[in-house]
Enzyme design. Structure first.
Site, PDB file in Angstrom:
ATOM      1  N   CYS A 112       0.099   1.140  -0.722  1.00  0.00           N
ATOM      2  CA  CYS A 112       0.926  -0.030  -0.403  1.00  0.00           C
ATOM      3  C   CYS A 112       0.203  -1.013   0.526  1.00  0.00           C
ATOM      4  O   CYS A 112       0.391  -2.222   0.419  1.00  0.00           O
ATOM      5  CB  CYS A 112       2.250   0.403   0.215  1.00  0.00           C
ATOM      6  N   ASN A 128       6.396  -3.285   1.122  1.00  0.00           N
ATOM      7  CA  ASN A 128       5.645  -2.096   0.675  1.00  0.00           C
ATOM      8  C   ASN A 128       6.329  -1.359  -0.462  1.00  0.00           C
ATOM      9  O   ASN A 128       5.675  -0.664  -1.237  1.00  0.00           O
ATOM     10  CB  ASN A 128       5.422  -1.134   1.852  1.00  0.00           C
ATOM     11  N   VAL A 169      10.725   4.773  -3.215  1.00  0.00           N
ATOM     12  CA  VAL A 169      10.063   3.947  -4.233  1.00  0.00           C
ATOM     13  C   VAL A 169      10.789   4.061  -5.570  1.00  0.00           C
ATOM     14  O   VAL A 169      11.024   3.060  -6.255  1.00  0.00           O
ATOM     15  CB  VAL A 169       8.576   4.346  -4.395  1.00  0.00           C
ATOM     16  N   GLY A 210       7.140   3.303   4.456  1.00  0.00           N
ATOM     17  CA  GLY A 210       5.859   3.734   3.884  1.00  0.00           C
ATOM     18  C   GLY A 210       5.743   5.250   3.880  1.00  0.00           C
ATOM     19  O   GLY A 210       4.951   5.818   3.138  1.00  0.00           O
ATOM     20  N   HIS A 236       5.047  -4.269   5.322  1.00  0.00           N
ATOM     21  CA  HIS A 236       3.788  -4.028   6.038  1.00  0.00           C
ATOM     22  C   HIS A 236       3.153  -5.382   6.399  1.00  0.00           C
ATOM     23  O   HIS A 236       3.142  -6.310   5.586  1.00  0.00           O
ATOM     24  CB  HIS A 236       2.798  -3.267   5.150  1.00  0.00           C
ATOM     25  N   LYS A 242      -8.400   4.913   2.843  1.00  0.00           N
ATOM     26  CA  LYS A 242      -8.001   4.364   1.539  1.00  0.00           C
ATOM     27  C   LYS A 242      -8.337   2.881   1.443  1.00  0.00           C
ATOM     28  O   LYS A 242      -8.737   2.387   0.388  1.00  0.00           O
ATOM     29  CB  LYS A 242      -6.479   4.512   1.351  1.00  0.00           C
ATOM     30  N   ARG A 265      -6.482   7.921  -7.576  1.00  0.00           N
ATOM     31  CA  ARG A 265      -6.982   6.564  -7.314  1.00  0.00           C
ATOM     32  C   ARG A 265      -8.500   6.424  -7.394  1.00  0.00           C
ATOM     33  O   ARG A 265      -9.000   5.407  -7.858  1.00  0.00           O
ATOM     34  CB  ARG A 265      -6.502   6.087  -5.928  1.00  0.00           C
TER      35      ARG A 265
END
Ligand SMILES: NC(=O)c1ccc[n+]([C@@H]2O[C@H](COP(=O)([O-])OP(=O)(O)OC[C@H]3O[C@@H](n4cnc5c(N)ncnc54)[C@H](OP(=O)(O)O)[C@@H]3O)[C@@H](O)[C@H]2O)c1
Length: 342
Positions: A134, A320, A20, A165, A248, A219, A105
């Site tokens: 993602c 992703n 990332v 991922g 994805h 999630k 989160r």
């Protein structure tokens, strides 16, 4: 990005050597983000190596609290544990940590933001902003236009998730196993519990003890509810890891409070910023990860009414590493600058 507020910012990328982090660096340059100083940070292992930013080499330093002195934005793409200890250090120093890990989160003090959907949540930030998973980002981007037509009651989703991922180790595992299979050897296991090459794994790594769900699956429910600010939406899911490098996909069955026709849904999806519709089954036209890799759009197709109910089926794909991670994080920073929040 053109903006009245075009002061140059001091930017840190934490996890600059990772899957990332590399895309964050590329997109900061591509999007003309007003970077003054750039700090590339990673673990002690990578200190002294270099990464590329805007056509030049930048030396990597170890991510320590002192490295965030004077930083405006820190894009975090490392480990959850590191975000937990270092993100508050940035906030303490007056900067904003934009975190890609799952650590913050569901924290009530931390906004969880997809800028096309809930940018107003940024107004309440206290120095840490969280990016959804993602898988969640493509999912909520393709639900939001439908949600505007009619409240969503429930979604049943099966995701097909790329090995990137799982970061660089996932990509390396797929490549290594492809080589081993080509050489007639048994695939060796490191990252995944079973071979990922020429296979599909109905479990994305981490398992929760209770109920037999993976953390990746749970999630999707909790992040979706927080982003939409709606605890009544039910999400039932299975997340599958597939031998795809990047991108994805998800098959989604959506139940709305009133029936929404495929035509209405296609029109709303196509009008929504960041979503593209490719849906012409008679010509075999549908979106796949080939269409979306290296792009920021969330692509939707196969929009059709369920055969036995008023629910709608959708097929959705996104990159992703871009909209699922780096793009969304940078859009958050851009939105904060637009709002004069940084
Ligand atoms: N991949 C995706 O599609 C995706 C999407 C959304 C969110 N995320 C999240 O983004 C984060 C990064 O994922 P990734 O896929 O880029 O993983 P990755 O390819 O494995 O990269 C991990 C990065 O974190 C750094 N790092 C690890 N331990 C560190 C430490 N103790 N101190 C400082 N840096 C450390 C690594 O540096 P070294 O090179 O020095 O080890 C590397 O730069 C994770 O939280 C992940 O859950 C990933």
């Amino acid at each position: 990005m053109s903006d009245a507020n075009d002061r140059k910012r001091t930017v840190a990328v934490v996890g600059a050597t990772g899957a990332v982090g590399e895309v964050v660096l590329r997109l900061l340059a591509e999007r003309d983000f007003p970077v003054g100083e750039l700090r590339a940070l990673a673990s002690e292992r990578s200190a002294g190596t270099t990464v590329q930013f805007a056509g030049r080499d930048v030396e990597v330093a170890e991510a320590t609290p002192d490295a965030f002195e004077g930083v405006d934005f820190a894009f975090f793409a490392a480990t959850g544990g590191l975000s937990k200890t270092l993100a508050p250090e940035i906030a303490k120093r007056g900067g904003v940590a934009i975190d890609k890990s799952s650590t913050w989160r569901l924290d009530e003090q931390v906004p969880l933001v997809v800028p096309e959907i809930n940018p107003e949540a940024l107004e309440k930030h206290k120095g840490i902003v969280s990016c959804p998973n993602c898988t969640t980002i493509g999912f909520v981007m393709s639900l939001e236009p439908i949600r505007k037509l009619a409240p969503i009651k429930s979604v049943v989703v099966t995701t097909l998730q790329a090995v990137s991922g799982t970061g660089k180790p996932g990509i390396e595992e797929l490549e290594r196993q492809k080589g081993e299979l080509a050489a007639g050897q048994a695939p060796s296991l490191d990252v995944y519990a079973a071979p990922i090459a020429e296979n599909a794994l109905p479990l994305c790594e981490s398992f929760l003890e209770e109920g037999g769900y993976s953390t990746e699956e749970v999630k999707l429910l909790h992040e979706t509810r927080k982003i939409f600010g709606d605890d009544s939406i039910d999400v039932s899911m299975t997340c599958v890891r597939v031998p795809v490098p990047v991108g994805h996909s998800a098959a989604m069955l959506v139940e709305t409070e009133r029936p929404v026709s495929p035509e209405e849904a296609r029109e709303a999806l196509a009008a929504f910023p960041g979503v593209e519709v490719v849906d012409d089954p008679s010509q075999n036209r549908f979106p796949t990860v080939y269409d979306v890799t290296g792009r920021d759009a969330v692509m939707v197709g196969r929009v059709r009414k369920d055969l036995v109910s008023d629910k709608l089926w959708l097929w959705q794909v996104s990159d992703n590493l871009r909209k699922g991670a780096a793009t969304n994080a940078i859009q958050i920073a851009e939105e904060m600058m637009r709002r004069g929040l940084k």
